[in-house]
Design an enzyme around this catalytic site. Sequence first.
Site, mmCIF file in Angstrom:
data_model
loop_
_atom_site.group_PDB
_atom_site.id
_atom_site.type_symbol
_atom_site.label_atom_id
_atom_site.label_comp_id
_atom_site.label_asym_id
_atom_site.label_seq_id
_atom_site.Cartn_x
_atom_site.Cartn_y
_atom_site.Cartn_z
ATOM 1 N N LYS B 100 6.762 9.131 1.648
ATOM 2 C CA LYS B 100 5.969 7.978 2.079
ATOM 3 C C LYS B 100 6.743 7.303 3.114
ATOM 4 O O LYS B 100 7.908 6.859 2.808
ATOM 5 C CB LYS B 100 5.617 7.006 0.987
ATOM 6 N N GLY B 161 2.841 -7.197 -0.143
ATOM 7 C CA GLY B 161 3.187 -8.102 -1.045
ATOM 8 C C GLY B 161 2.537 -9.505 -0.838
ATOM 9 O O GLY B 161 2.691 -10.627 -1.487
ATOM 10 N N ALA B 187 -0.830 -1.426 0.536
ATOM 11 C CA ALA B 187 -0.253 -2.937 0.773
ATOM 12 C C ALA B 187 -1.404 -3.937 0.846
ATOM 13 O O ALA B 187 -2.581 -3.490 1.474
ATOM 14 C CB ALA B 187 0.712 -2.918 1.920
ATOM 15 N N GLY B 188 -1.180 -5.095 0.545
ATOM 16 C CA GLY B 188 -2.047 -6.117 0.590
ATOM 17 C C GLY B 188 -3.013 -6.437 -0.515
ATOM 18 O O GLY B 188 -3.486 -7.592 -0.451
ATOM 19 N N ASN B 209 2.004 -2.162 -5.270
ATOM 20 C CA ASN B 209 2.961 -2.432 -6.173
ATOM 21 C C ASN B 209 3.054 -3.700 -6.799
ATOM 22 O O ASN B 209 2.941 -4.052 -7.939
ATOM 23 C CB ASN B 209 4.389 -2.068 -5.478
ATOM 24 N N THR B 210 3.135 -4.715 -5.904
ATOM 25 C CA THR B 210 3.468 -6.278 -6.252
ATOM 26 C C THR B 210 2.164 -6.546 -7.035
ATOM 27 O O THR B 210 2.492 -7.504 -8.004
ATOM 28 C CB THR B 210 3.407 -6.922 -4.883
#
Lengths: 73, 268
Positions: B100, B161, B187-188, B209-210
Amino acid sequence: MTIRLNGEPHELAGPITISALLAALGIDPRRVAVEHNLRIVKRDRYDETMLAAGDEVEVVNFVGGGGHEWGNL
Amino acid sequence: MVSDPLTIAGKTFRSRLIVGTGKYPSHAVMADAHRASGTEMVTVAVRRVDLSDRSAGSLLDSIDESRIFLLPNTAGCYTADEAIRTARLGREVGLSNWVKLEVIGDERTLFPDNVALLEATRVLVREGFVVLPYTNDDPVICKKLEEAGAAAVMPLGAPIGSGLGIQNANNLRIIREQARVPVIVDAGVGTASDASIAMELGADGVLMNTAIALAQDPVAMATAMKLAVEAGRLAFRAGRIPKRSYASASSPTEGMIAAGAGSSRTGA
């Protein structure tokens, strides 16, 4: 003799192999990658690759991440 | 559910949800969240071994590698050279040629440096890597990355994040329409509906992830994300109705009891 290990000075009694260094550090060689003077050393060459004074060694592994963390190589 | 796997570079995944391994309260919670999410691919970062503290268990002890494929990332790299070097090290640790690819261009937004990203993609593709670049929600750069040999493109939904959700749905739709490689929204995502929206737009997968790791209950959120990705995918495949400005009655307009001589809506 002194090498630079992960950016820090590291004292060694004398020239040793990468295998011996990892063993002394308690690191499982199957879980890391090793860079020796900016060149990646294949795992099957750890036994025969000797470290000399002044060498730069990086030992990296996988850590948690997904988005970003600061680079520290 | 009908079999509808995600295929990237010839490798097939039953789950379209890719998750991270950072920021969890513990390795045990992470492992439970991974199981709940149904994921078959997780991202990991490449970092110096902590020589001062060898007591902490390895991350890999908490990842079921029989079920979960490891995707090393180049998170935190700010130049093409740094990212290329990190990718090569990641290949050596993990013994797979997937990466990645992230090259960050700005510290506050963590937006990618697309010029350096394209350069690093070209180099790594030449070296035989399967490159999954994290990029902006920009159809032009996505096209260029694909032409450079990227195995998938991973446009952001919002800053890493941030939890802001999909900020530019139209661009993501355009990216999906033109891409011939899988599109992974990376992301986001903040909550389950964000993941569904990404999938409804036609994304082939979502990476987060977050949103899971920092949820109050990461395992419950992982379950929610699994369902959201599946729901969004199903809705996309089912084909939504067109949007229209005025109502369209769902019940028959014939046979109303008040219908008959003299009755009229205009009299109401």
